[in-house]
Design an enzyme around this catalytic site. Structure first.
Site, PDB file in Angstrom:
ATOM      1  N   ASP A   7      61.656  47.250  37.161  1.00 28.10           N
ATOM      2  CA  ASP A   7      62.748  48.091  37.621  1.00 28.10           C
ATOM      3  C   ASP A   7      62.438  48.408  39.087  1.00 28.10           C
ATOM      4  O   ASP A   7      61.293  48.262  39.526  1.00 28.10           O
ATOM      5  CB  ASP A   7      62.812  49.364  36.780  1.00 28.10           C
ATOM      6  CG  ASP A   7      63.904  50.311  37.222  1.00 28.10           C
ATOM      7  OD1 ASP A   7      65.028  49.850  37.487  1.00 28.10           O
ATOM      8  OD2 ASP A   7      63.627  51.523  37.306  1.00 28.10           O
ATOM      9  N   ASP A   9      63.949  51.400  41.454  1.00 28.85           N
ATOM     10  CA  ASP A   9      63.849  52.816  41.803  1.00 28.85           C
ATOM     11  C   ASP A   9      62.986  53.551  40.782  1.00 28.85           C
ATOM     12  O   ASP A   9      63.257  53.522  39.587  1.00 28.85           O
ATOM     13  CB  ASP A   9      65.237  53.452  41.874  1.00 28.85           C
ATOM     14  CG  ASP A   9      66.131  52.778  42.904  1.00 28.85           C
ATOM     15  OD1 ASP A   9      65.602  52.269  43.903  1.00 28.85           O
ATOM     16  OD2 ASP A   9      67.370  52.746  42.702  1.00 28.85           O
TER      17      ASP A   9
END
Length: 177
Positions: A7, A9
Site C-alpha cells: 500500500d 499512504d
C-alpha cells in the site's frame, strides 16, 4: 521471480486525515525507501496497490497524483530502488468498484497483468481494507503499525496477519526468512 505488493499512504509515505494532495505534502516514512531498495537488491519486484479516493473526491487531480508518484520514483532511485508496477483505485468510497480495496480486484488485476500468482506474495498495508483485499486475492496479509496500522492492530488484525513496526522491519523479516 519474487514479488511484494505495498500500500502507499501509511506504508511508504506519511498519511494524513486531510489526504496527501500534492508532491509537497508527500513525505516518506523513515526507512521505507531504503527498505524498498533492499527488496529490489534481494531480487524482489515491488508493486504498489493504493486506494486514491482523493481523486474521486476532487481533492487533487491526475497531474498532482502523477507528481507524487514521480517524486516517489526519484527518491527511491537515490537508494537504488524502484517500483515495478503501480495500481490505484481513484473512486470515492460511495462509488466504489471491485478495484477498490477491500475488494481484491486491484491485486488480481496486477497479478493478471504481470503474469504472477499471488499465493504467498506479501501484501503489506496499514488498514483493514488492505488485509481484506490480500485475503480475498489469495495474497499473504501483512500489517505495519505506521499510518493507520496501530488502530487496525488494536481493532484485531487477525491471527493470520504478521505485524511489524514499519516497512523496514517487515522487509527485514521477509529477507531473513
Amino acid at each position: 521471480m519474487k514479488w511484494v505488493i505495498l500500500d502507499r499512504d501509511g506504508v511508504i509515505n506519511e498519511d494524513s486525515e486531510a489526504y496527501i494532495k500534492s508532491a509537497a505534502e508527500w513525505h516518506p516514512i523513515a526507512g521505507s525507501l531504503e527498505a524498498i531498495a533492499r527488496l529490489n537488491q534481494a531480487g524482489y519486484r515491488v508493486c504498489v496497490a493504493s486506494n486514491q479516493s482523493g481523486l474521486g473526491r476532487g481533492l487533487f487531480d491526475y497531474d498532482a497524483f502523477a507528481a507524487m508518484n514521480a517524486l516517489l520514483h526519484r527518491r527511491l532511485a537515490e537508494f537504488g530502488g524502484r517500483i515495478d508496477a503501480l495500481a490505484f483505485a481513484p473512486e470515492a468510497p460511495e462509488k466504489s468498484s471491485d478495484m477498490r480495496k477491500p475488494e481484491p480486484g486491484m491485486l488480481t488485476d496486477l497479478a493478471r497483468r504481470l503474469g504472477i500468482q499471488l499465493d504467498g506474495v506479501w501484501f503489506i498495508g496499514d488498514k483493514d481494507s488492505d488485509l481484506a483485499a490480500a485475503r480475498a486475492a489469495g495474497a499473504r496479509p501483512v500489517l505495519v503499525r505506521t499510518g493507520k496500522g496501530r488502530k487496525t492492530e488494536a481493532a484485531g488484525a487477525g491471527e493470520d496477519v504478521a505485524v511489524y513496526d514499519d516497512l523496514a522491519a517487515a522487509v527485514s523479516a521477509l529477507l531473513a526468512a
